[in-house]
Design an enzyme around this catalytic site. Structure first.
Site, PDB file in Angstrom:
ATOM      1  N   ARG A 164       4.070 -16.939  10.817  1.00 20.11           N
ATOM      2  CA  ARG A 164       4.163 -17.680  12.017  1.00 20.11           C
ATOM      3  C   ARG A 164       5.748 -17.810  12.743  1.00 20.11           C
ATOM      4  NH1 ARG A 164       1.557 -20.763   8.288  1.00 20.11           N
ATOM      5  NH2 ARG A 164      -0.642 -21.208   8.742  1.00 20.11           N
ATOM      6  N   ARG A 176      -6.196 -28.589   4.213  1.00 23.91           N
ATOM      7  CA  ARG A 176      -6.579 -27.497   3.344  1.00 23.91           C
ATOM      8  C   ARG A 176      -6.323 -28.056   1.825  1.00 23.91           C
ATOM      9  NH1 ARG A 176      -3.713 -23.037   7.260  1.00 23.91           N
ATOM     10  NH2 ARG A 176      -5.704 -22.548   8.532  1.00 23.91           N
ATOM     11  N   VAL A 203       0.706 -27.602  19.229  1.00 25.37           N
ATOM     12  CA  VAL A 203       0.211 -26.782  18.350  1.00 25.37           C
ATOM     13  C   VAL A 203       0.341 -25.053  18.127  1.00 25.37           C
ATOM     14  CG1 VAL A 203      -2.414 -26.336  17.612  1.00 25.37           C
ATOM     15  CG2 VAL A 203      -2.048 -28.164  18.965  1.00 25.37           C
ATOM     16  N   SER A 210       1.436 -30.570  15.479  1.00 24.37           N
ATOM     17  CA  SER A 210       0.650 -30.976  14.562  1.00 24.37           C
ATOM     18  C   SER A 210       1.018 -30.622  12.987  1.00 24.37           C
ATOM     19  CB  SER A 210      -0.855 -29.956  14.966  1.00 24.37           C
ATOM     20  OG  SER A 210      -0.243 -28.740  14.896  1.00 24.37           O
ATOM     21  N   ASP A 250      -2.479 -28.013   7.118  1.00 26.71           N
ATOM     22  CA  ASP A 250      -2.327 -27.681   5.658  1.00 26.71           C
ATOM     23  C   ASP A 250      -2.692 -29.081   4.555  1.00 26.71           C
ATOM     24  OD1 ASP A 250       0.372 -25.425   6.149  1.00 26.71           O
ATOM     25  OD2 ASP A 250      -0.222 -27.083   7.630  1.00 26.71           O
ATOM     26  N   HIS A 280       5.466 -25.792   8.563  1.00 27.35           N
ATOM     27  CA  HIS A 280       4.003 -25.298   8.749  1.00 27.35           C
ATOM     28  C   HIS A 280       3.977 -23.872   8.617  1.00 27.35           C
ATOM     29  CE1 HIS A 280      -0.115 -24.534   9.604  1.00 27.35           C
ATOM     30  NE2 HIS A 280      -0.023 -23.868  10.737  1.00 27.35           N
ATOM     31  N   ARG A 338      -6.230 -30.908   0.615  1.00 25.75           N
ATOM     32  CA  ARG A 338      -7.346 -31.757   0.048  1.00 25.75           C
ATOM     33  C   ARG A 338      -8.792 -31.030  -0.132  1.00 25.75           C
ATOM     34  NH1 ARG A 338      -5.983 -37.174   3.884  1.00 25.75           N
ATOM     35  NH2 ARG A 338      -3.809 -37.342   3.053  1.00 25.75           N
TER      36      ARG A 338
END
Length: 313
Positions: free
Chosen positions: A87, A150, A117, A142, A147, A174, A152
């Site tokens: 990213r 994901r 976002v 966001s 993450d 992130h 959980r």
């Protein structure tokens, strides 16, 4: 109550957010803004034709001027990640795109809550706060909301239990320097280690914490490698943030916000637990972390700062 949302960027993420909002009845008016006007018109037309089977909603393609009186503006525009790309490698390209957007959108929607976002989320959230002139609590990345979802998911699969019974978070960037503060993780309010001990012996899973953390951190890259893009789960995550904003009831979320001395970290945006309500970020939660977890959070901040110092905002 009327809830107007403007989505900047009608690509896979932006259009899926719009679609999910309509299906869930989150907004009463949605404006899609994109440099490719035909794409925005097509997406809006495709979605609005399903509205008769959903809650009433006006959805249309428009310009920045049409964002006037928006309650929420969602930024999804920018170049998408390619397979194998981090990213942070997108940073200057998407910073340049956002630089051109900020003055145009802020002019017409100065009172909106902004949700960032586009990647890299933490960098663009920082840019928006530093250059837009808007109150910092009205600008939300966001962040690690996705993450956290994901994480959980991975834990729910490990324990073969409903995702709603799992409470755990991803903190930090992130991206690759994110981490899980396992000291906060629990299942049905029982700390994970104790929860395992509560289970019958034949139902006790072998929990590989490092593998689960890697699953949360690397899922995006795996999805991109398999199908070229991620958009369903991020759309659901962003819509969840919007529902929390519109509900009027404060909710704790791992969104990206400006750090102002929390955990010894300042002048960078990353995700910890924040209280989100109708007015954006209502406050931060300085949850108790272990010394090791604080060190990981500071490392994540340093990774982001190393990128920020070389960027032209």
């Amino acid at each position: 109550m009327s809830n107007k949302v403007t989505i900047i960027g009608a690509g896979s993420v932006g259009s899926t957010i719009a679609y999910t909002m309509v299906v869930d009845g989150i907004a009463s008016e949605i404006v899609l803004v994109d440099i490719n006007e035909n794409k925005a018109h097509g997406e809006a037309m495709d979605i609005v034709q399903g509205v008769p089977f959903c809650s009433p909603c006006s959805i249309y393609a428009g310009s920045y001027e049409d964002a006037k009186d928006s309650d929420v503006v969602i930024l999804t525009s920018g170049v998408a990640r390619k397979p194998g790309q981090s990213r942070l490698e997108l940073a200057q390209t998407n910073v340049n795109i956002t630089k051109s957007i900020i003055p145009q959108i802020v002019k017409y929607a100065p009172n909106a809550i902004y949700i960032i976002v586009s990647n890299p989320i933490d960098i663009l959230t920082y840019q928006f706060i530093k250059t837009s002139g808007l109150p910092a609590n009205h600008i939300i990345g966001s962040g690690t909301t996705l993450d956290t979802s994901r994480l959980r998911t991975g834990l729910a699969e490990t324990f073969n239990i409903s995702q709603q019974n799992v409470h755990a978070y991803v903190f930090g960037e992130h991206g690759d320097s994110s981490f899980v503060p396992w000291s906060l993780a629990n299942v049905s309010s029982i700390p994970i280690d104790q929860y395992i001990a509560c289970l019958p012996e034949d139902r006790r899973p072998v929990v590989d914490y490092a593998a689960i953390e890697e699953y949360a951190r690397k899922s995006g890259g795996k999805i991109i490698a398999n199908k070229g893009a991620t958009f369903y789960a991020i759309a659901i995550s962003v819509c969840h943030i919007c529902k929390c904003l519109f509900s009027g009831i404060d909710t704790n979320l791992t969104v990206s916000t400006m750090m102002n001395g929390e955990y010894g970290i300042s002048d960078v945006c990353l995700s910890t637990l924040s209280v989100v309500g109708r007015d954006g970020v209502e406050s931060k939660l300085n949850v108790p972390l272990t010394d090791e977890e604080v060190a990981k959070l500071r490392h994540s901040a340093d990774c982001l700062k190393a990128v920020i110092k070389d960027l032209d905002f």
